[in-house]
Design a protein around this motif. Structure first.
Motif, PDB file in Angstrom:
ATOM      1  N   MET A   1     -60.033 -51.209 -59.409  1.00  0.00           N
ATOM      2  CA  MET A   1     -60.247 -51.494 -58.003  1.00  0.00           C
ATOM      3  C   MET A   1     -60.380 -53.010 -57.816  1.00  0.00           C
ATOM      4  O   MET A   1     -61.178 -53.667 -58.467  1.00  0.00           O
ATOM      5  N   VAL A   2     -59.602 -53.558 -56.928  1.00  0.00           N
ATOM      6  CA  VAL A   2     -59.663 -54.976 -56.609  1.00  0.00           C
ATOM      7  C   VAL A   2     -60.648 -55.168 -55.462  1.00  0.00           C
ATOM      8  O   VAL A   2     -60.512 -54.569 -54.401  1.00  0.00           O
ATOM      9  N   VAL A   3     -61.653 -55.988 -55.692  1.00  0.00           N
ATOM     10  CA  VAL A   3     -62.631 -56.274 -54.651  1.00  0.00           C
ATOM     11  C   VAL A   3     -62.174 -57.455 -53.809  1.00  0.00           C
ATOM     12  O   VAL A   3     -62.319 -57.463 -52.602  1.00  0.00           O
ATOM     13  N   LEU A   4     -61.602 -58.437 -54.467  1.00  0.00           N
ATOM     14  CA  LEU A   4     -61.113 -59.626 -53.775  1.00  0.00           C
ATOM     15  C   LEU A   4     -59.722 -59.930 -54.305  1.00  0.00           C
ATOM     16  O   LEU A   4     -59.540 -60.169 -55.495  1.00  0.00           O
ATOM     17  N   SER A   5     -58.758 -59.926 -53.422  1.00  0.00           N
ATOM     18  CA  SER A   5     -57.382 -60.208 -53.824  1.00  0.00           C
ATOM     19  C   SER A   5     -57.187 -61.702 -54.034  1.00  0.00           C
ATOM     20  O   SER A   5     -57.997 -62.530 -53.604  1.00  0.00           O
ATOM     21  N   LYS A   6     -56.079 -62.037 -54.639  1.00  0.00           N
ATOM     22  CA  LYS A   6     -55.696 -63.436 -54.828  1.00  0.00           C
ATOM     23  C   LYS A   6     -55.624 -64.147 -53.482  1.00  0.00           C
ATOM     24  O   LYS A   6     -56.144 -65.256 -53.319  1.00  0.00           O
ATOM     25  N   GLU A   7     -54.994 -63.529 -52.504  1.00  0.00           N
ATOM     26  CA  GLU A   7     -54.886 -64.146 -51.175  1.00  0.00           C
ATOM     27  C   GLU A   7     -56.239 -64.228 -50.492  1.00  0.00           C
ATOM     28  O   GLU A   7     -56.511 -65.196 -49.770  1.00  0.00           O
ATOM     29  N   GLY A   8     -57.092 -63.232 -50.706  1.00  0.00           N
ATOM     30  CA  GLY A   8     -58.440 -63.284 -50.144  1.00  0.00           C
ATOM     31  C   GLY A   8     -59.224 -64.455 -50.703  1.00  0.00           C
ATOM     32  O   GLY A   8     -59.951 -65.147 -49.973  1.00  0.00           O
ATOM     33  N   LEU A   9     -59.083 -64.703 -52.019  1.00  0.00           N
ATOM     34  CA  LEU A   9     -59.752 -65.841 -52.642  1.00  0.00           C
ATOM     35  C   LEU A   9     -59.228 -67.147 -52.064  1.00  0.00           C
ATOM     36  O   LEU A   9     -60.008 -68.047 -51.737  1.00  0.00           O
TER      37      LEU A   9
END
Length: 155
Positions: A1-9
């Motif tokens: 499960m991804v909590v924070l995506s690359k784009e979100g970061l």
């Protein structure tokens, strides 16, 4: 499960940089480069240069495998140069960001600058926390100068 995506970061990094630049802009130029409220503290401009050096070193290391930590911004001596350098470094980060994947951010390696093994995501989180820490110092410097700092919630 991804909590924070690359784009979100990246969005978090971008919002924080916009706020840091607003803090830089709030300083009178002389105080930006010379003022400290206590003897052993550095001027805010020196802290911003550190933030840029860490961003440059980590982004080039993660995206290109080039792990160098030069002091690339020592000669900057005006607010205009500092803001311009911050914007140029962030432009480079946006380009290098395209070279990375979410899997890349999960890679764990010994940190060539600060020692312990950690993921690339953790490195970028450290860089963000370092920027937030120094920006907080900038807020205090501005207040001791009698200057109202930028609203924190406006990114």
């Amino acid at each position: 499960m991804v909590v924070l995506s690359k784009e979100g970061l990246l969005n978090i990094l971008e919002g924080n940089r916009r706020l840091t630049l607003r803090v830089v802009e709030a300083f009178p130029e002389k105080e930006l480069f010379h003022y400290t409220p206590a003897g052993k503290l550095r001027p805010f401009a020196e802290m911003v240069k550190e933030v840029m050096n860490i961003e440059t070193g980590y982004m080039r290391g993660i995206a290109l495998g080039i792990w160098e930590f030069p002091d690339s911004f020592a000669v900057i001596s005006t607010k205009e140069e500092l803001v311009s350098a911050c914007e140029a470094i962030r432009d480079e980060t946006r380009k290098l960001w395209e070279e990375m994947t979410e899997e890349t951010l999960g890679v764990v390696e010994k940190d060539p600058f600060f020692g312990p093994s950690q993921s690339h995501f953790d490195r970028l989180q450290y860089a963000l926390e370092n920027e937030i820490h120094h920006r907080g110092q900038g807020y205090i410097y501005l207040r001791t100068l009698g200057i109202e700092p930028p609203e924190f919630f406006v990114r």
